[in-house]
Design a protein around this motif. Sequence first.
Motif, short mmCIF file in Angstrom:
data_model
loop_
_atom_site.label_atom_id
_atom_site.label_comp_id
_atom_site.label_asym_id
_atom_site.label_seq_id
_atom_site.Cartn_x
_atom_site.Cartn_y
_atom_site.Cartn_z
N TYR A 102 61.37 -15.01 29.33
CA TYR A 102 62.58 -14.69 30.36
C TYR A 102 62.36 -13.30 30.87
CZ TYR A 102 65.78 -17.74 27.66
OH TYR A 102 65.96 -18.90 26.85
N ILE A 103 62.56 -13.16 32.17
CA ILE A 103 62.63 -11.96 32.65
C ILE A 103 63.88 -11.31 32.42
CG2 ILE A 103 62.62 -10.81 35.01
CD1 ILE A 103 60.64 -12.87 35.98
N LYS A 104 63.75 -9.83 32.14
CA LYS A 104 64.74 -9.14 31.77
C LYS A 104 64.95 -7.92 32.53
CE LYS A 104 67.16 -6.54 27.86
NZ LYS A 104 67.04 -6.24 26.30
N ILE A 105 66.32 -7.61 33.00
CA ILE A 105 66.60 -6.32 33.49
C ILE A 105 67.47 -5.67 32.82
CG2 ILE A 105 67.57 -5.13 35.71
CD1 ILE A 105 66.79 -7.71 37.44
N THR A 106 66.93 -4.48 32.19
CA THR A 106 67.91 -3.66 31.24
C THR A 106 68.86 -2.88 31.91
OG1 THR A 106 66.28 -1.91 31.61
CG2 THR A 106 65.93 -3.34 29.70
N MET A 107 70.04 -3.71 32.28
CA MET A 107 71.14 -3.11 32.74
C MET A 107 71.66 -2.04 31.98
SD MET A 107 70.93 -4.31 35.82
CE MET A 107 72.38 -4.12 36.65
N ASN A 108 71.67 -2.04 30.85
CA ASN A 108 72.39 -1.17 29.80
C ASN A 108 71.90 0.38 30.07
OD1 ASN A 108 70.09 -2.35 28.74
ND2 ASN A 108 70.79 -1.72 26.60
N LYS A 116 59.17 -8.43 30.52
CA LYS A 116 59.28 -9.89 29.89
C LYS A 116 59.75 -10.07 28.52
CE LYS A 116 55.34 -11.76 28.36
NZ LYS A 116 53.81 -12.36 28.61
N THR A 117 60.56 -10.76 27.90
CA THR A 117 60.79 -11.04 26.69
C THR A 117 61.13 -12.26 26.33
OG1 THR A 117 62.62 -10.13 25.11
CG2 THR A 117 63.58 -10.88 27.44
N GLY A 129 65.68 -17.06 33.26
CA GLY A 129 64.66 -18.02 32.66
C GLY A 129 65.48 -19.05 31.83
N PRO A 130 64.91 -19.86 31.09
CA PRO A 130 63.46 -19.58 30.54
C PRO A 130 62.52 -19.90 31.58
CG PRO A 130 64.40 -21.39 29.47
CD PRO A 130 65.59 -20.92 30.16
N ASP A 133 56.01 -21.21 32.59
CA ASP A 133 54.60 -20.67 32.98
C ASP A 133 54.60 -19.18 32.66
OD1 ASP A 133 52.28 -19.96 34.33
OD2 ASP A 133 52.76 -21.36 36.03
N VAL A 134 54.05 -18.74 31.63
CA VAL A 134 54.08 -17.24 31.21
C VAL A 134 53.21 -16.63 32.25
CG1 VAL A 134 53.16 -15.75 29.59
CG2 VAL A 134 53.87 -17.93 28.87
N GLY A 135 52.21 -17.23 32.83
CA GLY A 135 51.30 -16.68 34.05
C GLY A 135 52.38 -16.03 35.13
N ALA A 136 53.05 -17.16 35.60
CA ALA A 136 54.02 -16.89 36.50
C ALA A 136 54.89 -15.81 36.35
CB ALA A 136 54.63 -17.95 37.02
N VAL A 137 55.52 -15.71 35.26
CA VAL A 137 56.21 -14.72 34.61
C VAL A 137 55.49 -13.25 35.00
CG1 VAL A 137 57.62 -13.50 32.87
CG2 VAL A 137 57.73 -15.98 33.23
N ASN A 138 54.40 -13.32 34.34
CA ASN A 138 53.74 -11.97 34.36
C ASN A 138 53.35 -11.40 35.76
OD1 ASN A 138 53.53 -11.70 31.44
ND2 ASN A 138 51.81 -12.87 31.61
N GLN A 139 53.03 -12.42 36.52
CA GLN A 139 52.63 -12.23 38.14
C GLN A 139 54.00 -11.81 38.81
OE1 GLN A 139 51.79 -15.74 39.84
NE2 GLN A 139 50.73 -14.51 42.08
N MET A 140 55.10 -12.32 38.35
CA MET A 140 56.29 -11.80 39.04
C MET A 140 56.68 -10.56 38.57
SD MET A 140 59.94 -14.14 39.22
CE MET A 140 58.92 -15.63 38.93
#
Length: 644
Positions: A102-108, A116-117, A129-130, A133-140
């Motif tokens: 997943y892509i996480k934004i640490t809003m806390n 990425k988590t 997410g979920p 495509d792990v590569g797309a997550v890293n690229q994003m």
Amino acid sequence: MFDIKENLKKLPDTPGVYIHKDKLGQVIYVGKAISLKNRVRQYFQSPKSMPAKVRAMVSHIEEFEYITTNTEMEALILECTLIKRYMPKYNVLLRDDKTYPYIKITMNEEYPRLIKTRRVEKDDGRYFGPYTDVGAVNQMIDLLNNIFALKRCPTKKFPEIIKPCLNYHINQCRGICNGKVSRESYMQDVAQIIEFLNGKTKPFVDMLTEKMFEESEMLNFEKAAEYRDYIEAAKTITEKQHVVMLGIKDLDIALAISSSQKSYVVLFFVRNGKLIGRENFAMEGTQDKDELVCEFLKQYYSENPNIPYEILVERPLEEAGLIADFLSEVAGRQVKITVPQRGDKRDLLQLAQKDSIEMLKTIDERENNQRARRAAISKEIGNLIDLITGGLPDGRLEQSNHIADLGKKQIAEVQESDNQAKEFRDYRVEAYDISNTNGVDSVGAMVVFEGLKPNKKEYRRFKIRTIEGPNDYGSMQEVIYRRFKRALEGDPAFSTLPHILFIDGGKGQVSAVQQILSAMNLNTAVAGMAKDDKHRTRALVYKVYGTEEYEEILLKEHPLLFKYTGVIQEEVHRFAIDYHRGLRGKRIQGSALDEIDGVGPQRRNSLLAHFGSLERIRNATIEELCMAPGITEYVANNIKEYFD
């Protein structure tokens, strides 16, 4: 002796969970019931009307237990927990152990980060997410971090005076630690990122295009080209999320399919109206499609709490209402399980059904190829075990007798089962390695492979306690002794025994391990993974059965075993060295401060919490050091003198 008839009379007429066990006391089935009294009795009535699978299970029931609950919902939750704990033979089981990024934004955090988590937690973070495509997550993540120069470090609060890290100097961070960025402007950028991750890509691309033209007009062509590349990357990423369905938010589609060999549940992910991916999960225990989907929904979503608002299924499920209530409780909001009859959702379901049919055409071929690879490595490992143990069933029979004290009849049954399964089985291989730096921070590592795959839940780490200095033989002996001693004592974490041990090393390591096993009266096959001068796996070393001689199997003559051994050796080495580096880092960081007069554990923790790292403490002035809680001028002078 457990009397089934007498215990059936004691069953209460209340909701609960029942647990069936075989003659070895192993749990073979877990079920739930609105009325324990009525449900459990059904198993011991006339078997004529029972399905074949149920008849087979009942023939193995030697005793049962039950746990009462207040409601059927409580029984469902408890049933899920017990199934995951015991993995009973006759339950429908989700065998795949997949987690998706997943892509996480640490809003806390005051200045949120983009990370990425694989774990979704209830921590006020925003999760997207979920993604399959792990590569797309890293690229994003790289793309968004580069464009907006977001905060990268996990530090939440900074001291008033601090030196920026490397990210600031290479323009990858805007200097949040120096107070150069207002939270208001930073959160505006975060809002744009959230829009982009929600699928609203046009404003984001328009913003990049505008900046590209601005740089071009100012003749900053390199910068303009950089924005052009960002635009292309953004378009590429969003193209991977296709099939837009207007009016649909987050939903999953769960379909059951069966090949000639296995049953699967295929799960399609739809996020913000976009079909982002598909995964299939192997199931065991039944080919009934409704039962497969019901058990999948309970087991999968209890482990993956990022539950969609709606789950589409092909036909009405008997327990749909109960499962929906259960998932709503887990998610903390309403979750629906529906069978769409018309409109976009019906079209999406039909698209998923069509795709599943196409997937089924190739799934048998993939399964056959996978099974052939498993059978081939099973034969290689089986032959290796026979060679080392002198043809004993699998090297574990004597251990089973020694540990569990089985009766003769049960031992015969174990041996018969072993002989029948020997043609093709997933052998349990345990590999061991030692890691240290000149004998300091010495650790041992144990990794487990079952068939072709590592079983990471079974990995174990050992901190060496009794050996001082660089003594690999003694360290390995300590690790092996502790592992099997825990098994002999009945520790559940070590109760599953290996068919063979792979030891990182040659004749010396194998001999050291054999001494411990002989002293403990255990007969387990042991092979040493010997390396060549270039540190590549070369051969397997073993002690010839019934002699004091040692021989080698040159792996270049066994290509499949060579590759398999190489993978295992790399994995156990990685696991050992990661643990060693972690311990070494903690020791170095702690000991440097502990050696300073006036700095104990409390002041050490205060300094690390205030400055964030040893390097920042080293570079701080006396005035800055005094700002840390509990640090007096006297102690600050001692710290400065120590580092100077």
